[in-house]
Design an enzyme around this catalytic site. Sequence first.
Site, PDB file in Angstrom:
ATOM      1  N   SER A  95       0.882  -1.180   0.000  1.00 46.38           N
ATOM      2  CA  SER A  95       0.000   0.000   0.000  1.00 46.38           C
ATOM      3  C   SER A  95       0.916   1.225   0.000  1.00 46.38           C
ATOM      4  CB  SER A  95      -0.836  -0.010   1.273  1.00 46.38           C
ATOM      5  OG  SER A  95      -1.409   1.252   1.519  1.00 46.38           O
ATOM      6  N   TYR A 103      -1.787  -1.550  10.474  1.00 45.54           N
ATOM      7  CA  TYR A 103      -1.867  -1.537   9.012  1.00 45.54           C
ATOM      8  C   TYR A 103      -0.581  -1.014   8.343  1.00 45.54           C
ATOM      9  CZ  TYR A 103      -3.740  -1.278   4.321  1.00 45.54           C
ATOM     10  OH  TYR A 103      -3.927  -1.461   2.976  1.00 45.54           O
TER      11      TYR A 103
END
Length: 319
Positions: A164, A176
Site C-alpha cells: 500500500s 496496518y
Amino acid sequence: MWVYLLTAVFLLAISWFIRDRQKISNVKDKYVFITGCDTGFGNLLAKRLDTQGFRVLAGCLTQKGVDTLQRSNSSILKAILLDVTDCSSIQKAVDWVQAEVGEKGLWGLVNNAGRAIPIGPTEWMKMEDYYTVLNVNLIGLMAVTLTFLPLVKKAKGRIANVSSVMGRISFAGGGYCLSKCGVESFSDSLRRDMHHFGVRVCIIEPGFFKTAVTNLESIEKSLQQLWDRLSPEVRECYGQKYFEKYVKVQRFSMNVLCDSDLSKVTNCMEHALTARHPRTRYAAGWDAKLFWIPLSYMPTFLSDVMLTLLLPKPSQSVR
Ligand SMILES: NC(=O)c1ccc[n+]([C@@H]2O[C@H](COP(=O)([O-])OP(=O)(O)OC[C@H]3O[C@@H](n4cnc5c(N)ncnc54)[C@H](OP(=O)(O)O)[C@@H]3O)[C@@H](O)[C@H]2O)c1
C-alpha cells in the site's frame, strides 16, 4: 548539446515504453494462485485472469466466497478455502495447488489477502490490535510465500505482493501501516534473493480504493470501540472533540480520496503477471502517484507538517 540530450531522453523513453508493453506467451498453460478472493481486488483479478485464459486457483476466506466465485466463472477457475493466519490451512492449499499444477509449477502467486482495522492513534492500541492485523497482512503473507516458493521456483514465475502507499509513509497508528512497511521490506529481500533463480518479485502499492478494507462503517465502529475502552485519563487528554474530528478525517479520506475503479489496481497485478519485463513497484491510483509517493520522498519535517495539518489536535496538546 541540448538537442543530443533531448534526443537521448526521447529514445530512452520510447525504448522503455516498448519494453514495458512486451507480453509473455501461452497464458493458457499458466497457473496463478491468489489469496483473499472473496471480495475486492482479489475477486476482480481472479475473474479477469479467468477471462484471459489463465488457470486461476483462488483462495477465499469463506465458503460463500468459494461457491460464488466458482459458480460465476469458467469451469477452469477453481477455488479453495484459505485462512492465511492458519498454518494447516496454508498447507492444505499448497498440497491442493501442487496436485493441480503438477510438473509445471506455479507461474503466479498474488499475496492479496489483507485487513486494515483497527487503525487510530497509537496510544489507543493494545498489543492484540497489532497481532490481529500483522498476522494477516505480514506474517500470513510471509507464511504463504515461503510455503509456495518451491512451486514458483519450478515455473520461474512471479510473486506479486500487495502492499500500500501506507507501506511508504505512515498516516495512522495501528498494525496496518506497520504491516505494509514490513511487506515492502520482505519483498525487497525476496526480490534480490530470487533474482538468481529467475523468479520476479513485484510490489503493488495502491492508494485509497472503495473496498471492504476502506468501508467507513467498519472503520467508524472500530474507532468507537477503541475510544470507549480508553481509560478516563487518556480520553480526557484527547477530548471528545478530538475523537469527533478524527472520525471526520476518516470520513473525508474514505469519501473523497477513495477511487471506485478497482481495475487500476488489477491492471498493475496483471502487468506483473503478464509482462515480459515486470516492474519492481506499481503505484495504483492518482492519490498514490501524485500525493502519497511524492510525500514519502520529502524530508521528514515536511511530511510531518503536512500529515499533522490533516489530523486534529488533542485537547491537552502542549503545542
Ligand atoms: N482498498 C484500498 O484502499 C487498499 C489500499 C492499499 C492496499 N490495499 C490492500 O489490498 C488488498 C486487498 O484488499 P481490498 O481492498 O480488495 O479489500 P477486501 O475486499 O477486504 O479484500 C481483502 C480480502 O482478504 C480476505 N481476508 C481477510 N483476512 C483473511 C485471512 N486471514 N486469510 C485469507 N483471506 C483473508 C478478505 O476476506 P473477507 O472479505 O471474507 O473478510 C477479503 O476477501 C489488501 O492487502 C489491502 O491491504 C487496499
